[in-house]
Write a protein that holds these residues in place. Structure first.
Motif, PDB file in Angstrom:
ATOM      1  N   MET A   1       0.845  -1.196   0.000  1.00 57.84           N
ATOM      2  CA  MET A   1       0.000   0.000   0.000  1.00 57.84           C
ATOM      3  C   MET A   1       0.882   1.247   0.000  1.00 57.84           C
ATOM      4  O   MET A   1       1.942   1.279   0.604  1.00 57.84           O
ATOM      5  N   ASN A   2       0.446   2.277  -0.678  1.00 56.48           N
ATOM      6  CA  ASN A   2       1.162   3.541  -0.726  1.00 56.48           C
ATOM      7  C   ASN A   2       1.290   4.122   0.682  1.00 56.48           C
ATOM      8  O   ASN A   2       0.309   4.334   1.371  1.00 56.48           O
ATOM      9  N   GLU A   3       2.515   4.404   1.130  1.00 52.81           N
ATOM     10  CA  GLU A   3       2.732   4.867   2.495  1.00 52.81           C
ATOM     11  C   GLU A   3       2.776   6.383   2.598  1.00 52.81           C
ATOM     12  O   GLU A   3       2.985   6.914   3.679  1.00 52.81           O
ATOM     13  N   THR A   4       2.618   7.105   1.475  1.00 57.65           N
ATOM     14  CA  THR A   4       2.565   8.555   1.547  1.00 57.65           C
ATOM     15  C   THR A   4       1.182   8.976   2.014  1.00 57.65           C
ATOM     16  O   THR A   4       0.278   8.169   2.179  1.00 57.65           O
ATOM     17  N   LYS A   5       1.014  10.287   2.215  1.00 60.17           N
ATOM     18  CA  LYS A   5      -0.273  10.813   2.657  1.00 60.17           C
ATOM     19  C   LYS A   5      -1.193  11.122   1.485  1.00 60.17           C
ATOM     20  O   LYS A   5      -2.294  11.610   1.686  1.00 60.17           O
ATOM     21  N   GLU A   6      -0.749  10.809   0.279  1.00 60.38           N
ATOM     22  CA  GLU A   6      -1.582  11.082  -0.886  1.00 60.38           C
ATOM     23  C   GLU A   6      -2.786  10.149  -0.899  1.00 60.38           C
ATOM     24  O   GLU A   6      -2.667   8.932  -0.741  1.00 60.38           O
ATOM     25  N   GLY A   7      -3.977  10.721  -1.073  1.00 59.92           N
ATOM     26  CA  GLY A   7      -5.166   9.899  -1.175  1.00 59.92           C
ATOM     27  C   GLY A   7      -5.215   9.166  -2.506  1.00 59.92           C
ATOM     28  O   GLY A   7      -4.761   9.682  -3.527  1.00 59.92           O
ATOM     29  N   VAL A   8      -5.748   7.961  -2.475  1.00 61.68           N
ATOM     30  CA  VAL A   8      -5.837   7.150  -3.695  1.00 61.68           C
ATOM     31  C   VAL A   8      -7.188   6.443  -3.728  1.00 61.68           C
ATOM     32  O   VAL A   8      -7.640   5.905  -2.706  1.00 61.68           O
ATOM     33  N   VAL A  33      -7.171  -0.894   2.475  1.00 63.09           N
ATOM     34  CA  VAL A  33      -7.746   0.441   2.321  1.00 63.09           C
ATOM     35  C   VAL A  33      -8.504   0.863   3.576  1.00 63.09           C
ATOM     36  O   VAL A  33      -8.885   0.038   4.410  1.00 63.09           O
ATOM     37  N   ASP A  34      -8.747   2.162   3.665  1.00 61.34           N
ATOM     38  CA  ASP A  34      -9.474   2.697   4.820  1.00 61.34           C
ATOM     39  C   ASP A  34     -10.975   2.413   4.727  1.00 61.34           C
ATOM     40  O   ASP A  34     -11.646   2.278   5.758  1.00 61.34           O
ATOM     41  N   ALA A  35     -11.487   2.339   3.521  1.00 63.82           N
ATOM     42  CA  ALA A  35     -12.924   2.056   3.323  1.00 63.82           C
ATOM     43  C   ALA A  35     -13.142   1.600   1.889  1.00 63.82           C
ATOM     44  O   ALA A  35     -12.313   1.855   1.003  1.00 63.82           O
ATOM     45  N   ILE A  36     -14.267   0.930   1.670  1.00 63.69           N
ATOM     46  CA  ILE A  36     -14.603   0.411   0.346  1.00 63.69           C
ATOM     47  C   ILE A  36     -15.960   0.954  -0.070  1.00 63.69           C
ATOM     48  O   ILE A  36     -16.952   0.784   0.652  1.00 63.69           O
ATOM     49  N   ALA A  37     -16.003   1.623  -1.219  1.00 65.00           N
ATOM     50  CA  ALA A  37     -17.272   2.077  -1.794  1.00 65.00           C
ATOM     51  C   ALA A  37     -17.822   0.945  -2.648  1.00 65.00           C
ATOM     52  O   ALA A  37     -17.162   0.487  -3.587  1.00 65.00           O
ATOM     53  N   ALA A  38     -19.034   0.477  -2.326  1.00 65.60           N
ATOM     54  CA  ALA A  38     -19.580  -0.723  -2.953  1.00 65.60           C
ATOM     55  C   ALA A  38     -20.967  -0.468  -3.519  1.00 65.60           C
ATOM     56  O   ALA A  38     -21.781   0.235  -2.908  1.00 65.60           O
TER      57      ALA A  38
END
Length: 284
Positions: A1-8, A33-38
């Motif tokens: 997972m991307n470890e920067t603060k950039e949102g993806v 991920v922090d959340a999943i849009a389903a």
């Protein structure tokens, strides 16, 4: 997972049937991920439960997609890692997600595709129809009149045309194809990757006959692939072939033999010439 603060926003393809088709990368992304849009949170929850994953879910479907854009854009601006999934296959392909992805990209947000299952591609890969060019038209209109107009609008196109269709309208679609383009080849891919996966090919009329004999063949979700119109040189061959067949039938040559002769002279598919000879025999 991307470890920067950039949102993806990860656009994640999920299985269309067989759960083993989920890629290792897709599984990892969904778990991190922090959340999943389903599209349907209940459906996605069952998939996550199977994978042993617990993540917050956000509903995102055709009725609330536009309203979700600002909410998800703000979360990405705060560095959130989010995933977008549909009920099955690749999001945006006859599924929600286009509005969200378009607006997020316009806002400068990072969107990353996680490729995987797609019924459209799976069907084409096994159909035996030309794939150098094809047109995907999704679900056609629900009413026959509008649907026939859509079929007629592309009837002269030479590339393979691909549609999705549901079980309660598949027979209606085949009847309209038969009325608009006649005996052109159709391939039906049914229940792809599932237990009762089936691929059938023939004219729309032939496929309807198969469904009459075996109603189970009208069940499930369908990818419908329609052969393109004959190329101009093939159309010219049809004129020459028709004249040749008519001459042979007039001399008493059998339909099967006449078709075999035309294959040797002009080439092409034996089935095509046989069907043409049969039609000429029954309607001289």
């Amino acid at each position: 997972m991307n470890e920067t603060k950039e949102g993806v926003l990860y656009v994640v393809a999920t299985p269309i049937g067989n759960l083993e088709d989920l890629s290792a990368r897709a599984g990892r992304i969904l778990s991190e991920v922090d959340a999943i849009a389903a599209e349907d949170t209940r459906h996605t929850q069952r998939l996550l439960r199977h994978l042993g994953i617990e993540r917050p879910l956000i509903s995102l479907h055709e009725h609330n997609e536009a309203a979700r854009v600002d909410q998800l854009r703000k979360r990405l601006a705060d560095g959130a890692q989010l995933a977008l999934v549909s009920d099955a296959g690749t999001p945006l392909i006859s599924d929600p997600g286009f509005v969200l992805v378009r607006e997020l990209r316009r806002a400068g947000c990072r969107v990353v595709p996680i490729p995987g299952p797609c019924a459209l591609v799976a069907g084409l890969s096994a159909a035996g129809l030309p794939t150098d060019r094809f047109t995907f038209e999704g679900f056609l209109a629900a009413k026959s009149g509008a649907r026939r107009k859509q079929l007629e609008a592309g009837a002269s196109r030479e590339e393979t045309r691909v549609f999705y269709e549901s079980p309660h309208r598949i027979r209606d679609l085949l009847e309209d194809i038969a009325a608009v383009v006649g005996e052109r080849q159709v391939v039906l891919a049914r229940e792809l990757t599932k237990t009762f996966e089936t691929l059938l090919d023939g004219s729309a009329t032939e496929l309807l006959r198969i469904m009459d004999e075996d109603p189970d063949q009208a069940r499930g979700e369908f990818v419908v692939m329609l052969a393109g119109a004959p190329r101009r040189e093939e159309a010219a061959d049809d004129v020459e072939g028709t004249a040749l067949i008519q001459a042979m039938l007039a001399e008493g040559v059998a339909v099967k033999s006449a078709a075999a002769v035309v294959v040797r002279v002009l080439g092409g598919r034996r089935k095509h010439w046989y069907q043409l000879a049969l039609a000429l025999k029954s309607d001289p």
